[in-house]
Design a protein around this motif. Structure first.
Motif, mmCIF file in Angstrom:
data_model
loop_
_atom_site.group_PDB
_atom_site.id
_atom_site.type_symbol
_atom_site.label_atom_id
_atom_site.label_comp_id
_atom_site.label_asym_id
_atom_site.label_seq_id
_atom_site.Cartn_x
_atom_site.Cartn_y
_atom_site.Cartn_z
ATOM 1 N N ARG A 78 0.836 -1.207 0.000
ATOM 2 C CA ARG A 78 0.000 0.000 0.000
ATOM 3 C C ARG A 78 0.868 1.253 0.000
ATOM 4 O O ARG A 78 0.638 2.187 -0.773
ATOM 5 N N GLU A 79 1.890 1.265 0.868
ATOM 6 C CA GLU A 79 2.776 2.426 0.938
ATOM 7 C C GLU A 79 3.566 2.600 -0.356
ATOM 8 O O GLU A 79 3.796 3.730 -0.797
ATOM 9 N N LEU A 80 3.983 1.500 -0.954
ATOM 10 C CA LEU A 80 4.725 1.573 -2.210
ATOM 11 C C LEU A 80 3.866 2.181 -3.311
ATOM 12 O O LEU A 80 4.315 3.067 -4.045
ATOM 13 N N ASN A 81 2.607 1.722 -3.423
ATOM 14 C CA ASN A 81 1.711 2.276 -4.438
ATOM 15 C C ASN A 81 1.429 3.747 -4.183
ATOM 16 O O ASN A 81 1.350 4.548 -5.120
ATOM 17 N N GLU A 82 1.297 4.114 -2.915
ATOM 18 C CA GLU A 82 1.069 5.514 -2.562
ATOM 19 C C GLU A 82 2.279 6.359 -2.969
ATOM 20 O O GLU A 82 2.127 7.455 -3.523
ATOM 21 N N ALA A 83 3.478 5.856 -2.710
ATOM 22 C CA ALA A 83 4.689 6.577 -3.068
ATOM 23 C C ALA A 83 4.815 6.723 -4.590
ATOM 24 O O ALA A 83 5.206 7.785 -5.093
ATOM 25 N N LYS A 84 4.469 5.679 -5.331
ATOM 26 C CA LYS A 84 4.523 5.760 -6.794
ATOM 27 C C LYS A 84 3.523 6.784 -7.319
ATOM 28 O O LYS A 84 3.835 7.556 -8.233
ATOM 29 N N LEU A 127 2.386 9.390 -5.709
ATOM 30 C CA LEU A 127 2.896 10.719 -5.361
ATOM 31 C C LEU A 127 3.994 11.142 -6.330
ATOM 32 O O LEU A 127 4.008 12.273 -6.820
ATOM 33 N N ARG A 128 4.895 10.225 -6.638
ATOM 34 C CA ARG A 128 5.983 10.534 -7.574
ATOM 35 C C ARG A 128 5.423 10.893 -8.949
ATOM 36 O O ARG A 128 5.907 11.822 -9.602
ATOM 37 N N ASP A 129 4.393 10.154 -9.380
ATOM 38 C CA ASP A 129 3.782 10.435 -10.675
ATOM 39 C C ASP A 129 3.151 11.826 -10.697
ATOM 40 O O ASP A 129 3.196 12.525 -11.704
#
Length: 60
Positions: free
Chosen positions: A27-33, A35-37
């Motif tokens: 979940r955190e990884l997808n959130e970080a991706k 945000l980066r996008d």
């Protein structure tokens, strides 16, 4: 023999905990991706284009 049963319960508990931690990490990884996008749309678009090209040239 009765000693092996608590170990199995403990193993199940740790397996459940591992799955819970893994789900949280994903979940955190997808959130970080995401945000980066949002922060770097051009780089994100370029990465999407590269991924699409990779998928087009992939042979089964």
């Amino acid at each position: 023999m009765p000693e092996s049963e608590p170990e199995h319960e403990e193993e199940t508990a740790t397996d459940a905990e591992r799955r819970r931690r893994r789900a949280q990490f994903l979940r955190e990884l997808n959130e970080a991706k995401a945000l980066r996008d949002r922060v770097q749309p051009r780089r994100a678009r370029a990465a999407r284009m590269r991924q699409q090209m990779r998928m087009r040239t992939f042979r089964w």
